[in-house]
Design a protein around this motif. Sequence first.
Motif, mmCIF file in Angstrom:
data_model
loop_
_atom_site.group_PDB
_atom_site.id
_atom_site.type_symbol
_atom_site.label_atom_id
_atom_site.label_comp_id
_atom_site.label_asym_id
_atom_site.label_seq_id
_atom_site.Cartn_x
_atom_site.Cartn_y
_atom_site.Cartn_z
ATOM 1 N N TYR A 28 0.864 -1.179 0.000
ATOM 2 C CA TYR A 28 0.000 0.000 0.000
ATOM 3 C C TYR A 28 0.893 1.219 0.000
ATOM 4 N N SER A 29 0.836 1.990 -1.086
ATOM 5 C CA SER A 29 1.778 3.078 -1.270
ATOM 6 C C SER A 29 1.122 4.429 -1.083
ATOM 7 N N GLN A 30 1.959 5.387 -0.663
ATOM 8 C CA GLN A 30 1.497 6.736 -0.472
ATOM 9 C C GLN A 30 1.146 7.408 -1.792
ATOM 10 N N GLU A 31 1.699 6.912 -2.891
ATOM 11 C CA GLU A 31 1.387 7.530 -4.171
ATOM 12 C C GLU A 31 1.498 6.516 -5.305
ATOM 13 N N VAL A 32 0.921 6.898 -6.458
ATOM 14 C CA VAL A 32 0.875 5.990 -7.598
ATOM 15 C C VAL A 32 2.279 5.670 -8.119
ATOM 16 N N GLY A 33 3.193 6.633 -7.987
ATOM 17 C CA GLY A 33 4.541 6.447 -8.524
ATOM 18 C C GLY A 33 5.207 5.168 -8.062
ATOM 19 N N ALA A 34 5.126 4.876 -6.744
ATOM 20 C CA ALA A 34 5.821 3.705 -6.200
ATOM 21 C C ALA A 34 5.235 2.404 -6.748
ATOM 22 N N VAL A 35 3.900 2.300 -6.814
ATOM 23 C CA VAL A 35 3.325 1.068 -7.378
ATOM 24 C C VAL A 35 3.655 0.979 -8.871
ATOM 25 N N GLY A 36 3.746 2.144 -9.521
ATOM 26 C CA GLY A 36 4.117 2.153 -10.934
ATOM 27 C C GLY A 36 5.506 1.555 -11.150
ATOM 28 N N ASP A 63 -4.574 10.885 -16.997
ATOM 29 C CA ASP A 63 -4.565 9.605 -16.293
ATOM 30 C C ASP A 63 -3.442 9.638 -15.268
ATOM 31 N N LEU A 64 -3.692 9.023 -14.102
ATOM 32 C CA LEU A 64 -2.625 9.030 -13.099
ATOM 33 C C LEU A 64 -1.383 8.304 -13.599
ATOM 34 N N THR A 65 -1.578 7.372 -14.526
ATOM 35 C CA THR A 65 -0.393 6.680 -15.068
ATOM 36 C C THR A 65 0.425 7.591 -15.961
ATOM 37 N N ASP A 66 -0.215 8.688 -16.436
ATOM 38 C CA ASP A 66 0.573 9.654 -17.205
ATOM 39 C C ASP A 66 1.651 10.277 -16.327
ATOM 40 N N ILE A 121 21.550 11.239 -1.058
ATOM 41 C CA ILE A 121 21.354 9.792 -1.155
ATOM 42 C C ILE A 121 19.923 9.442 -0.748
ATOM 43 N N TYR A 122 19.460 10.024 0.337
ATOM 44 C CA TYR A 122 18.092 9.758 0.778
ATOM 45 C C TYR A 122 17.083 10.244 -0.248
ATOM 46 N N SER A 123 17.304 11.456 -0.805
ATOM 47 C CA SER A 123 16.300 11.936 -1.770
ATOM 48 C C SER A 123 16.275 11.073 -3.015
ATOM 49 N N SER A 124 17.397 10.442 -3.341
ATOM 50 C CA SER A 124 17.410 9.580 -4.511
ATOM 51 C C SER A 124 16.432 8.414 -4.326
ATOM 52 N N TYR A 125 16.389 7.835 -3.123
ATOM 53 C CA TYR A 125 15.397 6.785 -2.846
ATOM 54 C C TYR A 125 14.005 7.373 -2.811
ATOM 55 N N ARG A 126 13.893 8.513 -2.143
ATOM 56 C CA ARG A 126 12.612 9.111 -1.894
ATOM 57 C C ARG A 126 11.950 9.543 -3.189
ATOM 58 N N ALA A 127 12.746 10.090 -4.097
ATOM 59 C CA ALA A 127 12.162 10.662 -5.296
ATOM 60 C C ALA A 127 11.915 9.611 -6.363
#
Lengths: 362, 509
Positions: free
Chosen positions: A108-116, A341-344, B209-215
């Motif tokens: 469960y991710s805080q934003e779409v980016g991580a699951v993407g 689209d959020l995937t955009d 380094i941390y922002s690289s993971y975070r971003a």
Amino acid sequence: MLARRWPRVSAVAISLALVMGACGGDDSDGASSSTSIAPTTDLATEQGSLDGGELTLYSGRSESLVQGVIDAFEAETGVVVKVRYGSSAEIGASLLEEGERTPADVFYSQEVGAVGVLAKAGLLAPLPATIVERADERFRPPAENLWVGVTGRSRVIVYNPDLVPDPPASVLELTDPKWAGQVAIVPGNAGFQAFITAFRVTQGDEAAKQWLLDMQANGVRTDIESNGDVLEAVDNGELAIGLINHYYWGALAAELGAQNMTAQLVFPKGDDPGGLFNATAVGITTSGAENPAALALVEYLLSDAGQRYFVTETHEYPVIDGVADPIGYPAKAQLEGPALDLTDLDSLEATQALLTELGLLS
Amino acid sequence: MLRRVRRAHPPLALLAGGGLASVLVLVPITYIVVRATDRGWQTFADTVWRQRTLELLVRSVGLAVVVTTASVVIGVAAAWLVTSSDLPGRRFWRVALAMPLALPSYIAAWAWIGWRPDLVGFDGAAIVLTSISYPYVYLPVLGALGRADPALADVARSCGRGPWWVFVRVTLRQVRIAAVGGALLVMLYVLSEFAAVSIMRYESLTKVIYSSYRASFDRTPAAALGCVLVAATMVPLWFAVRFSGSGRVARVGAGSTRTAATVELRRLRWPITGCVAALLGFSLGVPAWNLVRWTGRGSSTTTWNDVAEATATTLGLAAAAAAAAVIIAIPIGLLSARYAGRCARAVTALAYAGHALPGIVVALSLVFFGIRYANAIYQRTPMLVGAYVVIFLSLAIGAIHGSIAQAPPILDEVARSSGRRQVTVWFSVTLRLAAPGIGTAAALVFIATSKELPATLLLRPIGTDTLATQLWSRTDAVNYAAAAPYACVLVLIACIPTALLTRASVTRS
């Protein structure tokens, strides 16, 4: 002498073995999986078989925001949920290191980016269309169904009415010299980067770059680390204006009391990218694809009860119809934001390259 | 010549212990090399050879140099004042001045940013980090002053030398090794530090380094910058070896308990007392004030049951980590002090280099190796304890190596010549003589473990909460009032071994 040299030789051998093992292990990371999840019928019919089930959830959202809904799910189904909490970045990076061996069934991710990113790495299994389609169209992927949105959050302009009696209506106004040195952004924040990505996608790379350059020329502040800190700085009068996500306001209001809040919000109208409506998102890992409890949890998060929990506890917007919007904020139907689209938003790397080029990111 | 070499044969058990330690210290180093180069050497070179990387390195090293210098000045001066001067209330100051070691950097940083938001940037980061790191110099120097032979200073004084001359020419030389060892720990710690530099908004290599993971969840540039950090540690390591000098540091016959003459501060007595009080006010008072402020600030609450549970877990984990780190550091200490093995020295250097890596990088290296090669204990308590050992081994090695080196080898030889086995000799003679150093090692690892966050978050068994993770999850959700009790208990339990550390350095005198 020989005996003395031995440990050195062995250390080299061990490190070589470790390196080779590591490289071998890497091959499997990129491999995409064809495992898919059998669609279930209805949560109610599943309950009997779920009792005694178990699942592991990796949560990029914090315990105080999520544990309540997990408790309710456990009580309803009898499933035992083991949750590992961390920040989305650390949990996401950890999942990528674990690859297909991960003990996690659900992320469960805080934003779409991580699951993407995980979907691209082939670490997520497709969800049944019946579940994904429960969410409004703007909160689901256009194809593949590898994840689904759980809650909605809007980008907002936060301002201090004592310092700013006449607040700006759009982020595009913030390049005006009258706001020089008074606005803060958080370039390292995922929400801010999603906003810039939306800017690029809807108005073009050049327009986004020009806006950032104008903001820089206008002395925009980038020294504040997080959205929460920006909100606090605005609230206690250190800062006039900031760009954050809407729910931080509700969280601080719950802690300090809404009557004690000085900071106020503007939800930018029309196709202003500053009003981007983004989502938290959930996906099932390939190793959790066979676990019926994993699917039941995703189903629960998108149920009326699950959605109501987030509206009241985290001040976020529901992604399904028929659940009331959070109190104290504009109705979901009134929120506009850029049409995409959020995937955009997955062209995050291009956004980061732009921010790096302008010296806003390293 | 031949006989000397044969006598210098380390026993197999010792080599096995040393081998285990070398595997552990290689985990993070191997990981960053594998990750940094997994898109080929070109990408690696592109990340490293950028103007920006150089700028960040300069910023990180600049901060480390300033904090280390300030810590050495404060640490040495404070230790000298409480051992050799007529400072009023010396016994109280002696313990109190070590207490900031118990403060997690993030608690100190939040306090400072809350009090003086204008201090963001280099100044704030330097102040916060100095205020909590000077005890790394203060404690070993305190111990060294206690052990130092007062006769030298007496001789100098009797030749008509003033107290300043004696301090510079005699005392400083006597505490050099201790001060350099402490300074090295401070420097590596500052290079690896993330929480305080991020809260004080200072752009450093670790913050990037941390922002690289975070971003972007992108592990490759983060690992490449980690390699730069490790390479950067080679410079202070080389200096530390150079400046602590070689040759024998042990001697027999300093057993007399004659107390050193007290230097009178005269009219500076009260101004100096004021300075010491101010130092403590800044390093302990500001964070204490902030915790009180937090408690009164919000409406969120927590149950004492949760606090008690997290306290018990933290105590258990910290004790286990301290014991394990000491057991693993002893063979390395013996190998480098008694056999001058180059391999043991390499392991020591790698352990120190690993100490300069930010916690998240070490944590991910353990995830990477743990899930592949230790799956049976992955995300279980033994693995978490192992992770703490990897992260804090250098603290243990430093303290143990020094104390074994100071235990006179002649006593080993006497015991061996009476027909005892080497291993028996170590247990009955060497390690008993080195006991204060072993105690110091255990206490340092205990304190550091109780504050650790990134590795704990990723590797703890699910449902296991430490004080640090509870504090993190409360502050992450801006529930400051609920966070305050965890922060208080965290500082309190780290105070106990800190107090023991000052006692250990005093009783050694």
